[in-house]
Design a protein around this motif. Structure first.
Motif, mmCIF file in Angstrom:
data_model
loop_
_atom_site.group_PDB
_atom_site.id
_atom_site.type_symbol
_atom_site.label_atom_id
_atom_site.label_comp_id
_atom_site.label_asym_id
_atom_site.label_seq_id
_atom_site.Cartn_x
_atom_site.Cartn_y
_atom_site.Cartn_z
ATOM 1 N N THR A 24 -15.391 -20.548 -29.750
ATOM 2 C CA THR A 24 -15.309 -19.111 -30.066
ATOM 3 C C THR A 24 -14.214 -18.847 -31.082
ATOM 4 O O THR A 24 -14.406 -18.129 -32.077
ATOM 5 N N ARG A 25 -13.057 -19.442 -30.860
ATOM 6 C CA ARG A 25 -11.935 -19.236 -31.775
ATOM 7 C C ARG A 25 -12.186 -19.887 -33.134
ATOM 8 O O ARG A 25 -11.908 -19.293 -34.185
ATOM 9 N N MET A 26 -12.715 -21.093 -33.141
ATOM 10 C CA MET A 26 -12.913 -21.814 -34.393
ATOM 11 C C MET A 26 -13.923 -21.106 -35.292
ATOM 12 O O MET A 26 -13.741 -21.024 -36.507
ATOM 13 N N THR A 27 -14.988 -20.595 -34.706
ATOM 14 C CA THR A 27 -15.979 -19.886 -35.520
ATOM 15 C C THR A 27 -15.410 -18.574 -36.063
ATOM 16 O O THR A 27 -15.687 -18.197 -37.201
ATOM 17 N N ARG A 28 -14.614 -17.911 -35.256
ATOM 18 C CA ARG A 28 -14.015 -16.647 -35.698
ATOM 19 C C ARG A 28 -13.061 -16.878 -36.873
ATOM 20 O O ARG A 28 -13.028 -16.078 -37.816
ATOM 21 N N GLU A 29 -12.306 -17.961 -36.843
ATOM 22 C CA GLU A 29 -11.273 -18.175 -37.852
ATOM 23 C C GLU A 29 -11.758 -18.953 -39.073
ATOM 24 O O GLU A 29 -11.076 -18.957 -40.101
ATOM 25 N N THR A 30 -12.913 -19.621 -38.970
ATOM 26 C CA THR A 30 -13.432 -20.370 -40.122
ATOM 27 C C THR A 30 -14.654 -19.707 -40.752
ATOM 28 O O THR A 30 -14.969 -19.978 -41.913
ATOM 29 N N GLY A 31 -15.366 -18.872 -39.988
ATOM 30 C CA GLY A 31 -16.607 -18.290 -40.483
ATOM 31 C C GLY A 31 -17.797 -19.219 -40.384
ATOM 32 O O GLY A 31 -18.895 -18.876 -40.828
ATOM 33 N N TYR A 32 -17.619 -20.388 -39.798
ATOM 34 C CA TYR A 32 -18.714 -21.339 -39.645
ATOM 35 C C TYR A 32 -19.644 -20.907 -38.506
ATOM 36 O O TYR A 32 -19.228 -20.213 -37.572
ATOM 37 N N LEU A 33 -20.889 -21.356 -38.585
ATOM 38 C CA LEU A 33 -21.855 -21.145 -37.514
ATOM 39 C C LEU A 33 -21.722 -22.276 -36.503
ATOM 40 O O LEU A 33 -21.200 -23.353 -36.808
ATOM 41 N N TRP A 34 -22.217 -22.066 -35.288
ATOM 42 C CA TRP A 34 -21.953 -23.043 -34.234
ATOM 43 C C TRP A 34 -23.155 -23.281 -33.333
ATOM 44 O O TRP A 34 -24.021 -22.430 -33.163
ATOM 45 N N GLU A 35 -23.175 -24.489 -32.741
ATOM 46 C CA GLU A 35 -24.033 -24.841 -31.616
ATOM 47 C C GLU A 35 -23.185 -25.687 -30.678
ATOM 48 O O GLU A 35 -22.419 -26.548 -31.124
ATOM 49 N N PHE A 36 -23.314 -25.446 -29.385
ATOM 50 C CA PHE A 36 -22.484 -26.119 -28.385
ATOM 51 C C PHE A 36 -23.358 -26.512 -27.198
ATOM 52 O O PHE A 36 -24.256 -25.756 -26.816
ATOM 53 N N THR A 37 -23.102 -27.678 -26.619
ATOM 54 C CA THR A 37 -23.770 -28.038 -25.371
ATOM 55 C C THR A 37 -22.755 -28.701 -24.444
ATOM 56 O O THR A 37 -21.934 -29.515 -24.890
ATOM 57 N N PRO A 38 -22.754 -28.344 -23.163
ATOM 58 C CA PRO A 38 -21.762 -28.912 -22.249
ATOM 59 C C PRO A 38 -22.173 -30.287 -21.738
ATOM 60 O O PRO A 38 -23.358 -30.610 -21.649
ATOM 61 N N VAL A 39 -21.185 -31.070 -21.414
ATOM 62 C CA VAL A 39 -21.393 -32.331 -20.700
ATOM 63 C C VAL A 39 -21.795 -32.010 -19.263
ATOM 64 O O VAL A 39 -21.373 -30.997 -18.699
ATOM 65 N N GLY A 40 -22.616 -32.857 -18.673
ATOM 66 C CA GLY A 40 -23.018 -32.648 -17.288
ATOM 67 C C GLY A 40 -21.981 -33.138 -16.285
ATOM 68 O O GLY A 40 -21.245 -34.095 -16.551
ATOM 69 N N ASP A 41 -21.923 -32.484 -15.131
ATOM 70 C CA ASP A 41 -21.035 -32.873 -14.032
ATOM 71 C C ASP A 41 -21.909 -33.408 -12.908
ATOM 72 O O ASP A 41 -22.640 -32.649 -12.257
ATOM 73 N N LYS A 42 -21.848 -34.707 -12.681
ATOM 74 C CA LYS A 42 -22.731 -35.339 -11.691
ATOM 75 C C LYS A 42 -22.482 -34.815 -10.285
ATOM 76 O O LYS A 42 -23.409 -34.675 -9.483
ATOM 77 N N SER A 43 -21.248 -34.460 -9.972
ATOM 78 C CA SER A 43 -20.914 -34.037 -8.614
ATOM 79 C C SER A 43 -21.461 -32.658 -8.279
ATOM 80 O O SER A 43 -21.739 -32.348 -7.119
ATOM 81 N N THR A 44 -21.612 -31.798 -9.276
ATOM 82 C CA THR A 44 -22.083 -30.432 -9.021
ATOM 83 C C THR A 44 -23.497 -30.174 -9.529
ATOM 84 O O THR A 44 -24.137 -29.199 -9.129
ATOM 85 N N GLY A 45 -23.955 -31.028 -10.458
ATOM 86 C CA GLY A 45 -25.255 -30.785 -11.072
ATOM 87 C C GLY A 45 -25.214 -29.732 -12.162
ATOM 88 O O GLY A 45 -26.231 -29.415 -12.768
ATOM 89 N N GLY A 46 -24.030 -29.168 -12.405
ATOM 90 C CA GLY A 46 -23.869 -28.150 -13.446
ATOM 91 C C GLY A 46 -23.074 -28.694 -14.612
ATOM 92 O O GLY A 46 -22.893 -29.910 -14.753
#
Length: 259
Positions: free
Chosen positions: A87-109
């Protein structure tokens, strides 16, 4: 009456005219050829989850923003980063973004960063000139090591270029090599000119060797260690540069090409 001198003069005039036309045509054709355009990829591992020893409470994000503003790469591939950082990097650079989280095996989230800084994962930033993204490809790898962190890939197609990133298994080189081959297959199948940047946790000449996951018609450049940029050979390689990044134990890897 025959006029051989006149005929010779006419023939000489025609030949001279053809020579002039040919001389004019060559530069016109050359002028119409499109000039090669720079295309730069910057790979960064910012070590900003909050759990690793290299964590610097966001100093690496400050350094990354300054580097992007200074070098203006076309694509930035990011590893070990939090959603709030994006969020901060896109605001300060003007670049567009795509993000995906790493999975947590213990929670499934999704895996989360320390201190409530959002999901932890990988991202791609792109210069606005690349335009809007198509539907991203994001998924967990089929092969995973025994750790809680479930490694993922992210690929984003644009109109003429696709970009991918990942951060592969640090616990098992054989698993990292399997993950790398899966990523390469996805990237090669995107049907566009494609590049990959990431922390592959594999090295050139290692066992397994990172070169084993470079697709045909692609080349690879590295930071002398585990960070790599892979590109289709339509991207003509110019040079690679490692850049110190304050706040992380990984340098930036900037690969400059033309296309």
């Amino acid at each position: 009456m025959k006029l051989p001198g006149l005929r010779r003069s006419a023939a000489m005039w025609v030949a001279a005219a053809l020579t002039v036309l040919a001389a004019v045509a060559v530069p016109v054709a050359q002028a119409q050829a499109p000039a090669a355009k720079p295309f730069d990829v910057l790979q960064l591992n910012l070590c900003n989850s909050g759990f690793a020893d290299c964590y610097s409470a966001g100093k690496a994000v400050n350094s990354a923003i300054a580097l992007i503003q200074q070098r203006q790469p076309d694509v930035v591939t990011l590893n070990e980063i939090c959603a709030q950082d994006i969020t901060r990097m896109t605001r300060e650079t003007g670049y567009l973004w795509e993000f995906t989280p790493v999975g947590d095996k213990s929670t499934g989230g999704p895996y989360t960063c320390k201190d409530w800084r959002g999901d932890y994962g990988i991202a791609i930033l792109t210069h606005p000139d690349l335009g809007a993204a198509g539907e991203p490809v994001e998924r967990q790898y089929a092969a995973q090591d025994g750790s809680n962190e479930q490694r993922v890939l992210l690929c984003v197609p644009y109109s003429k270029v696709s970009a991918c990133t990942t951060h592969l298994s640090a616990a098992d080189g054989r698993i990292a090599a399997e993950q790398c081959r899966e990523l390469s297959g996805v990237a090669a199948a995107l049907g566009a000119e494609s590049v990959i940047g990431g922390d592959l946790n594999l090295v050139s000449g290692g066992n397994p060797d990172v070169q084993g996951c470079v697709p045909d018609g692609w080349y690879r450049k590295d930071d002398g260690s585990v960070q790599h940029v892979l590109a289709m050979d339509v991207f003509r390689f110019e040079n690679a540069e490692t850049i110190p990044v304050d706040g992380t134990d990984h340098p930036g890897l900037l690969v400059k090409t033309t296309r």
